[in-house]
Design a protein around this motif. Structure first.
Motif, short mmCIF file in Angstrom:
data_model
loop_
_atom_site.label_atom_id
_atom_site.label_comp_id
_atom_site.label_asym_id
_atom_site.label_seq_id
_atom_site.Cartn_x
_atom_site.Cartn_y
_atom_site.Cartn_z
N VAL A 266 9.84 -2.67 4.79
CA VAL A 266 8.57 -2.78 4.07
C VAL A 266 8.82 -2.39 2.63
N GLY A 267 8.42 -3.26 1.72
CA GLY A 267 8.65 -3.01 0.30
C GLY A 267 9.56 -4.07 -0.29
N PRO A 268 10.24 -3.77 -1.39
CA PRO A 268 11.10 -4.77 -2.04
C PRO A 268 12.13 -5.34 -1.10
N GLY A 269 12.23 -6.67 -1.06
CA GLY A 269 13.16 -7.34 -0.18
C GLY A 269 12.69 -7.46 1.25
N GLY A 270 11.50 -6.94 1.51
CA GLY A 270 10.95 -7.00 2.86
C GLY A 270 9.49 -7.43 2.82
N VAL A 271 8.70 -6.85 3.69
CA VAL A 271 7.28 -7.18 3.77
C VAL A 271 6.51 -6.35 2.75
N PRO A 272 5.84 -6.96 1.80
CA PRO A 272 5.07 -6.18 0.82
C PRO A 272 3.94 -5.41 1.50
N ALA A 273 3.60 -4.25 0.94
CA ALA A 273 2.51 -3.45 1.48
C ALA A 273 1.21 -4.26 1.50
N ALA A 274 1.01 -5.08 0.47
CA ALA A 274 -0.22 -5.88 0.42
C ALA A 274 -0.28 -6.87 1.58
N ARG A 275 0.88 -7.40 1.98
CA ARG A 275 0.90 -8.34 3.11
C ARG A 275 0.54 -7.63 4.41
N LEU A 276 1.00 -6.41 4.59
CA LEU A 276 0.62 -5.65 5.79
C LEU A 276 -0.89 -5.44 5.85
N ARG A 277 -1.49 -5.20 4.70
CA ARG A 277 -2.96 -5.00 4.67
C ARG A 277 -3.68 -6.29 5.04
N GLU A 278 -3.07 -7.44 4.77
CA GLU A 278 -3.69 -8.70 5.18
C GLU A 278 -3.59 -8.91 6.69
N LEU A 279 -2.51 -8.41 7.30
CA LEU A 279 -2.23 -8.70 8.70
C LEU A 279 -2.83 -7.68 9.66
N TYR A 280 -3.16 -6.49 9.15
CA TYR A 280 -3.65 -5.41 10.02
C TYR A 280 -4.93 -4.81 9.43
N HIS A 281 -5.76 -4.27 10.32
CA HIS A 281 -6.95 -3.57 9.85
C HIS A 281 -6.59 -2.28 9.12
N ALA A 282 -5.50 -1.64 9.55
CA ALA A 282 -5.08 -0.38 8.94
C ALA A 282 -3.56 -0.27 9.02
N VAL A 283 -2.99 0.44 8.06
CA VAL A 283 -1.54 0.68 8.02
C VAL A 283 -1.32 2.18 7.83
N VAL A 284 -0.48 2.77 8.69
CA VAL A 284 -0.13 4.18 8.58
C VAL A 284 1.35 4.28 8.22
N TYR A 285 1.64 4.90 7.10
CA TYR A 285 3.03 5.04 6.64
C TYR A 285 3.59 6.37 7.12
N CYS A 286 4.64 6.30 7.93
CA CYS A 286 5.30 7.49 8.49
C CYS A 286 6.79 7.39 8.18
N VAL A 287 7.11 7.33 6.90
CA VAL A 287 8.47 6.97 6.48
C VAL A 287 9.34 8.17 6.09
N GLY A 288 8.81 9.37 6.25
CA GLY A 288 9.63 10.55 6.03
C GLY A 288 9.98 10.79 4.57
N ALA A 289 11.00 11.61 4.38
CA ALA A 289 11.53 11.93 3.05
C ALA A 289 12.98 11.44 3.02
N ALA A 290 13.20 10.35 2.32
CA ALA A 290 14.42 9.57 2.53
C ALA A 290 15.60 9.95 1.66
N THR A 291 15.44 10.90 0.75
CA THR A 291 16.56 11.22 -0.12
C THR A 291 16.75 12.73 -0.21
N ASP A 292 17.92 13.14 -0.70
CA ASP A 292 18.25 14.56 -0.82
C ASP A 292 17.91 15.07 -2.21
N ARG A 293 17.61 16.34 -2.27
CA ARG A 293 17.54 17.00 -3.57
C ARG A 293 18.96 17.19 -4.10
#
Length: 456
Positions: free
Chosen positions: A77-104
């Motif tokens: 989801v995002g660049p190179g994948g499914v845009p967030a706006a497209r998910l909003r078109e396909l679903y009534h609601a979207v819940v993002y549970c993507v964690g914290a993906a990088t290190d300090r």
């Protein structure tokens, strides 16, 4: 019928999906993950020798096999994948549970030298994450690049991840044969020449973030001694009498005091727990990490530390930083760079302070990298209750049909649950061929080939 997309299939995403289908009989949930495999950090973050915690996959499996939940892997989801706006078109609601993906990062000279890595890089390597570094900075295969020629290693940080990587550095390969650690990592660990591991914190033992259970595991490692400097413990005002500390911190200090008072047994490897040392520079020799320069710190009376201007060098051929995580901006969503989270109110995404209908967050991208796996349950519950309170308004919007058909029409080729089961069978077969139990497939090509063998 209310259709919801949950982005991320780790504990937070699965608990969110579980809460939705349990609380609302008219909800259907698609759990999307950019990886072809589910379970998030339970599969790719929990150390392979922590089999009890990894068994949580069985509970998460039950959620993803629910008749109103559908797993769709390999869907970025995002660049190179499914845009967030497209998910909003396909679903009534979207819940993002993507964690914290990088290190300090440490932000000190030498941090990018060959031989300096984040703890996440090392965890990804021994967990067979398909995004694990493919080659070491010197161009050698990562399997040998981490450990080749390493006699002394430094782990910067005193949380549970720091304990995990310290323990894995000290593990004998024979102890890991029955786990799902990838065979290449097992081979590299068998050839390891590491004899000394320093786990170092800039503050005192009463501020350490590891749990006592994890800490005590260090003394269960065969042919490995644990050494604690009594003088460093004494610098912590709470160490003389830890009775006033919260229970978790009190137990940590009591364990460390006991180790400091006992003579360290003779062993082939030694783990040295150090405190009140702040890294100021990674030292180099022949273009690679050769050590760490530390500044001695002292308590500042306000829960922090201050530098003393006294320095100490510790030789090391491998440095792993484990000083926390940060969330990354999500394309199409607001983001607070200070906290590394998406602004929200009880899980509802906020855009310029206003609730964005149909957009939600849960897990670390919501609250920051805090808590343990179980902390995700109440976090997900809050978001689920917000979403279900909004459901009457959200459900009025007409959708274009089955989101899966629309995604495929957009050129996305999701890995369904049957594809994931095919990966499981391939990993069992790989293990059998090596005389082991299940062994993880370590790269995108082998994972996707196994998944596609199941058919559409």
């Amino acid at each position: 019928m209310l259709r919801v997309a949950v982005v991320g299939s780790g504990p937070s995403g699965c608990y969110t999906a579980q809460g939705l289908v349990q609380q609302h009989p008219g909800v259907r949930v698609d759990v999307l993950d950019r990886l072809p495999c589910p379970y998030g950090l339970v599969r790719y973050g929990v150390a392979p020798d922590h089999e009890k915690i990894k068994s949580l996959q069985n509970s998460l499996r039950a959620v993803l096999e629910h008749d109103r939940v559908r797993f769709l892997g390999a869907v970025p989801v995002g660049p190179g994948g499914v845009p967030a706006a497209r998910l909003r078109e396909l679903y009534h609601a979207v819940v993002y549970c993507v964690g914290a993906a990088t290190d300090r990062r440490l932000g000190i000279p030498g941090e990018d030298l060959p031989g300096s890595w984040s703890a996440t890089d090392f965890v990804s390597w021994y967990s067979a994450h398909p995004d694990a570094p493919g080659r070491a900075p010197d161009g050698s295969p990562a399997d040998g690049g981490f450990l080749r020629g390493v006699r002394s290693a430094v782990v910067i940080g005193v949380g549970n991840v720091a304990v995990d990587v310290t323990r894995m550095l000290a593990r004998r390969a024979a102890e890991l044969t029955r786990t799902d650690v990838p065979h290449s990592a097992l081979t590299a660990l068998a050839a390891s020449t590491v004899t000394e591991i320093h786990m170092v914190g800039r503050r005192g033992p009463s501020q350490a973030r590891f749990t006592t259970k994890e800490l005590r595991e260090l003394t269960t490692l065969p042919d490995t001694a644990v050494a604690v400097d009594a003088a460093e413990l004494a610098r912590d005002p709470a160490s003389a009498d830890p009775s006033a500390l919260p229970p978790a911190q009190r137990r940590n200090v009591e364990v460390l005091r006991g180790w400091a008072a006992a003579p360290a047994p003779r062993a082939r490897r030694v783990i040295r727990l150090r405190f009140y040392l702040r890294p100021v520079e990674l030292l180099a020799r022949d273009g690679r990490v050769a050590g760490v320069r530390w500044e001695r710190t002292v308590p500042d009376g306000r829960g922090g530390v201050t530098g003393t201007g006294r320095y100490e060098d510790v030789g090391a051929q491998l440095v792993l930083r484990s000083v926390g995580y940060r969330g990354l901006p999500l394309d199409g969503l607001p983001f607070d760079p200070a906290s590394g989270t998406v602004p929200h109110r009880a899980g509802r995404v906020l855009r310029d302070g206003t609730v964005a209908p149909g957009e939600y967050v849960a897990g670390w991208i919501k609250r920051g990298p805090t808590g343990v796996i179980g902390t995700n349950r109440p976090c997900a519950k809050e978001t689920v209750m917000s979403l279900l309170a909004d459901a009457p308004a959200l459900g009025h919007r007409d959708l274009p049909g089955d989101p899966l058909a629309a995604l495929r029409a957009d050129g996305v080729d999701p890995v369904p649950w049957t594809g994931w089961r095919a990966i499981e069978r391939a990993e069992a077969a790989l293990g059998a061929s090596l005389g082991r139990d299940v062994v993880k497939l370590p790269d995108w090509d082998s994972l996707l080939a196994a998944a596609r063998s199941a058919g559409p």
